[in-house]
Design an enzyme around this catalytic site. Structure first.
Site, PDB file in Angstrom:
ATOM      1  N   ASP A   1       0.808  -1.155   0.039  1.00 32.07           N
ATOM      2  CA  ASP A   1       0.177  -0.020  -0.049  1.00 32.07           C
ATOM      3  C   ASP A   1       0.908   1.288  -0.021  1.00 32.07           C
ATOM      4  O   ASP A   1       2.120   1.224   0.489  1.00 32.07           O
ATOM      5  CB  ASP A   1      -0.946  -0.096   1.217  1.00 32.07           C
ATOM      6  CG  ASP A   1      -2.299   0.913   1.050  1.00 32.07           C
ATOM      7  OD1 ASP A   1      -2.028   1.912  -0.033  1.00 32.07           O
ATOM      8  OD2 ASP A   1      -2.903   0.855   1.633  1.00 32.07           O
TER       9      ASP A   1
HETATM   10  C1  BGC Z   1      -5.088   3.371   0.246  1.00 30.69           C
HETATM   11  C2  BGC Z   1      -5.091   2.338  -0.890  1.00 30.69           C
HETATM   12  C3  BGC Z   1      -4.880   3.082  -2.391  1.00 30.69           C
HETATM   13  C4  BGC Z   1      -3.573   3.779  -2.368  1.00 30.69           C
HETATM   14  C5  BGC Z   1      -3.261   4.665  -3.716  1.00 30.69           C
HETATM   15  C6  BGC Z   1      -3.687   4.299  -0.127  1.00 30.69           C
HETATM   16  O1  BGC Z   1      -3.745   5.190   0.868  1.00 30.69           O
HETATM   17  O2  BGC Z   1      -4.799   2.854   1.333  1.00 30.69           O
HETATM   18  O3  BGC Z   1      -6.312   1.805  -1.031  1.00 30.69           O
HETATM   19  O4  BGC Z   1      -5.032   1.924  -3.185  1.00 30.69           O
HETATM   20  O5  BGC Z   1      -3.415   4.691  -1.346  1.00 30.69           O
HETATM   21  O6  BGC Z   1      -4.128   5.762  -3.825  1.00 30.69           O
END
Ligand code: BGC
Length: 819
Positions: free
Chosen positions: A232
């Site tokens: 993530d």
């Molecule tokens: C989130 C993810 C997301 C990623 C990219 C993170 O803050 O937890 O779900 O895909 O950012 O934006």
């Protein structure tokens, strides 16, 4: 390329790569692309956020711009209980992803809704792992069959937003296997997602990004996952531990840990090069799967087509859940209506989603008011009264609205690489909102260190003291009419801890003011890109909006109260404080219901809310976040063009304190999953706690009967168990029913939940029509996970199948014995 050809290409390419080149593949090129190796013809792969629409503010010079369809969010997908429909939604999402020239949609989110206050429940599916798994499998199949990859997230035990980046989910192995992993397992085994995204949190003391047991042993080992695990955004914190643990790609790029530092670790014998090879192979596999090796063969996309809009409406109609309908209040008879009151803060504004990375701005959105007006036509007067606000801090106004005559409609954003904001800006653009979940930057701006100046105007609607609030990392300066009002540099600089800074200013109604906001993100702040601005006007001196709403309700044939959450109240980055409807909404509901007995309450929420007013109103409709077509879907459902068929994917407790995690949430950075396997209805059943609305519940305008449930008396262990039941539509309207099959194991070596959902089917029947459904229970449907034997166990003996319309509305039971 067929799988064999892909493996040949991978080996040939890998053989030509230097160690530096292999390592370069293991982190993003930038925020949204994997790293290319031009020398060897390895192209970058493009990602963007989902899950219920393609996030469009991630555009760069490489990507076309466009507004994507906003479908109902994850919880609605689960509430449809219709995998075939979700597969079609997946396919539409793939076309939209392709239209924006992206290869991977960062979705679906199959995390379990453990606590009802978790901020991302609206993005995910259910408290039940089987339902979450079926919806997830359908979504990924639909998406990937159209040549767009999924990123199954967030693996694993990412079940709350409080302390989301360092919280430690303390959970035993059996609970992991029975509750938190099965949805991931089903999707990996049956739909083969291209990537899996690891979570931010720790699990039993180890970060998800370096969790050998979860990543290597289970995901790649037991389940045979062949693609890369991506972090993530910002979830990786180590070099050797992460690569050894099984994290293949560090996102976003450029690398913090997986760059030259990783090369050094290999050179200093801290990690075998074969481990790097395995990770690089997985990235190359992803590149091959993406189709980027032959751009001409990439499938074409389609953005916000009439078909996609119709599909968004279909999903909204299939998911909106009828919770109460006393005295057949619904459906409304259009021929008998002269005047309809639409009341409430969510009546004239369409609530299409929650906040955070999943938010997308569609080309249009239909509010309940617009939907009802369109459906009822000019013959019926549909009038609106706001009644009250539902903001946590009220009332919010958007500083760029309403559009100013003779001025640009919006805010002019100028981007600088110079933190003093001097000289010529690197890029400029016009923006509609000052509301950025990590500002997406135009080309040429250094994402590590940049500054932005927004300028525009706003007109004060009221006289008095206004509060301006910013949530930011880095530094934010706010000027009104040239005077510095606020200069905020929060100490923590972590997006999940940002509490916001406030400053006050006296304004005069009708006067126009110049607004200037400067934002500075220096190097070294990981999440320098979170930035939100709200400006709060004072309440009108004599706030008689509830009285106005009551007056309107009195003179109307029916009052439709549109209640629930304000924009961003449910969001990534924060949990809700409790299950109450924010603001004076309860007061408004009671006042309107007292004025007009035909009051229908419509709730926008992605997870449970308490309903202390439930006995005061005859009808309640849960709309969730129904996407851009929500207003049309709602109108058709209220007027009976559509027969409701949505069913709750989560239990609605009577009181917040009744929920299973109440004593084990949010934890002090250690979140003890003390309720174990007793999550959701498994808990309410086990503890004999009466919920407000049980899991699987949802009413219809027709009635169904369950007949002739049959199972064999005895089966041999390991053999499938056929279950047959006949479903009849005994009412006067066509309708769809979700037949739910639960399994109960009356006696077992380890304590088990009283019943668990193991199969379901959604069927549409004409009045009088009947159908015989056949389910097949495999071994796993009867098994529990034994942590001592480290495996699934079916104990010989008696089992009971229960078939019904909800977890608490079981219509037929039958027993069989496993020999
Ligand atoms: C989130 C993810 C997301 C990623 C990219 C993170 O803050 O937890 O779900 O895909 O950012 O934006």
């Amino acid at each position: 390329m067929n799988p064999q050809a892909i493996e040949v290409w991978i080996e040939e390419t890998l053989a030509q790569m230097t160690l530096e080149e292999k390592v370069s593949l293991l982190s993003g090129r930038d925020w949204w692309y994997t790293a290319p190796i031009e020398r060897l013809g390895v192209p970058p792969v493009a990602m963007t956020d989902g899950p219920h629409g393609v996030r469009t503010d991630t555009w760069t010079e490489e990507r076309p711009r466009g507004a994507a369809t906003s479908f109902p969010t994850g919880v609605s997908m689960a509430a449809s209980w219709d995998p075939a429909l979700i597969e079609r939604v997946g396919a539409a999402l793939a076309a939209e992803t392709r239209a924006l020239d992206c290869d991977i949609l960062l979705a679906p989110c199959v995390n379990i809704a453990r606590t009802p206050v978790a901020g991302r429940n609206f993005e995910s599916y259910s408290e039940d792992p089987y339902l979450a798994g079926r919806i997830g499998v359908a979504y990924v199949k639909g998406l990937q069959e159209q040549g767009v990859g999924a990123s199954l997230k967030h693996y694993a035990c990412n079940n709350q937003e409080v302390e989301r980046m360092r919280g430690n989910s303390v959970v035993d192995e059996r609970t992991l296997r029975e509750i938190y992993l099965p949805a991931f397992e089903a999707v990996v085994k049956e739909a083969r997602p291209w990537t899996v995204m690891c979570a931010y949190n720790r699990i039993n003391g180890v970060y998800a990004s370096e969790h050998q047991h979860l990543l290597r042993d289970i995901l790649k080992g037991e389940w045979g996952f062949e693609g890369p695990v991506i972090s993530d955004w910002g979830a990786n914190h180590t070099i050797v531990e992460s690569v050894a643990g099984g994290l293949d790609i560090e996102m976003p790029g450029p690398a913090k840990y997986y760059g030259q530092l990783l090369v050094e670790e290999v050179r200093h014998w801290q990690i075998e090069e074969s481990v790097i090879d395995d990770a690089a192979r997985r990235v190359l596999r992803l590149v091959a799967w993406s189709g980027r090796l032959d751009e001409d063969a990439l499938p074409e996309g389609a953005l916000n087509t009439p078909e996609h809009q119709a599909l968004a409406r279909e999903l909204a109609e299939a998911s909106i859940t009828l919770l109460k309908n006393a005295d057949a209040t619904l459906p409304l008879d259009a021929t008998k209506l002269r005047k309809v009151a639409v009341i409430g803060p969510n009546g004239a504004e369409a609530r299409i989603g929650g906040g955070g990375s999943s938010y997308l701005e569609p080309p249009y959105r239909v509010s309940p008011l617009e939907g009802l007006r369109a459906r009822l036509g000019p013959e019926v007067a549909v009038e609106y009264a706001r009644g009250c606000d539902n903001y946590a801090e009220y009332p919010l106004f958007q500083p760029n609205l309403p559009p100013q005559e003779g001025a640009e409609n919006g805010l002019r954003a100028q981007f600088y690489n110079d933190l003093a904001l001097s000289g010529e800006p690197v890029a400029e653009r016009l923006e509609a909102y000052l509301d950025h979940w990590r500002v997406s930057l135009p080309p040429g701006v250094d994402s590590e260190s940049f500054a932005v100046r927004w300028t525009g105007q706003f007109r004060a609607e009221q006289s008095g003291r206004h509060a301006f609030k910013v949530y930011n990392t880095g530094t934010c300066r706010l000027y009104v009419d040239g005077a510095l009002l606020l200069d905020a540099t929060p100490a923590t600089n972590q997006d999940w801890e940002t509490i916001g800074s406030v400053a006050y200013c006296d304004l005069v109604a009708g006067q126009t003011y110049a607004l200037q906001v400067e934002y500075v993100k220096p190097r070294g702040i990981q999440y320098g890109t979170l930035f939100l601005l709200g400006a709060y006007a004072p309440l009108p001196e004599n706030d008689d909006r509830i009285a106005q709403a009551v007056a309107l309700a009195k003179e109307s044939d029916v009052a439709i109260l549109c209640m629930g959450m304000a924009k961003g109240f449910e969001s990534e980055g924060q949990d809700r404080p409790d299950l109450a409807l924010p603001g004076p909404q309860t007061e408004l509901i009671r006042a309107v219901a007292a004025a007009n007995p035909r009051t229908v309450v419509v709730v926008n929420a992605g997870s449970p809310v308490e309903m202390p007013w439930l006995a005061d109103v005859p009808a309640v409709v849960l709309a969730y976040y129904p996407g851009q077509e929500g207003g049309h879907a709602l109108a058709r459902l209220l007027l009976g063009d559509v027969n409701p068929s949505g069913k709750l994917p989560v239990t609605f407790p009577r009181r917040y304190a009744d929920n299973p995690t109440y004593t084990n949430y949010p934890g002090l950075r250690e979140v003890k999953y003390g309720e174990g396997i007793f999550v959701g209805y498994r808990y309410y059943d086990h503890k004999e706690v009466e919920p407000e609305f049980p899991f699987g519940f949802g009413l219809s305008y027709t009635t169904f009967e369950y007949r002739d449930l049959s199972v064999p008396e005895t089966v041999k262990a390991g053999e499938p168990v056929p279950v047959r039941v006949t479903l009849v539509n005994t009412g006067e309207r066509a309708g769809s029913e979700v037949a739910q099959l639960y399994v109960n194991d009356p006696e077992s070596g380890l304590a088990r939940p009283p019943q668990e959902l193991k199969r379901f089917a959604k069927v549409t029947l004409e009045p009088g029509e009947q159908v015989t459904l056949t389910f097949e229970l495999d071994e796993r449907a009867l098994a529990y996970y034994d942590p001592v034997r480290a495996g699934w166990v079916v104990e010989p003996g008696e089992f009971e199948v229960r078939v019904g319309s909800s977890s608490r509305d079981i219509r037929a039971r039958a027993r069989f014995t496993v020999r």
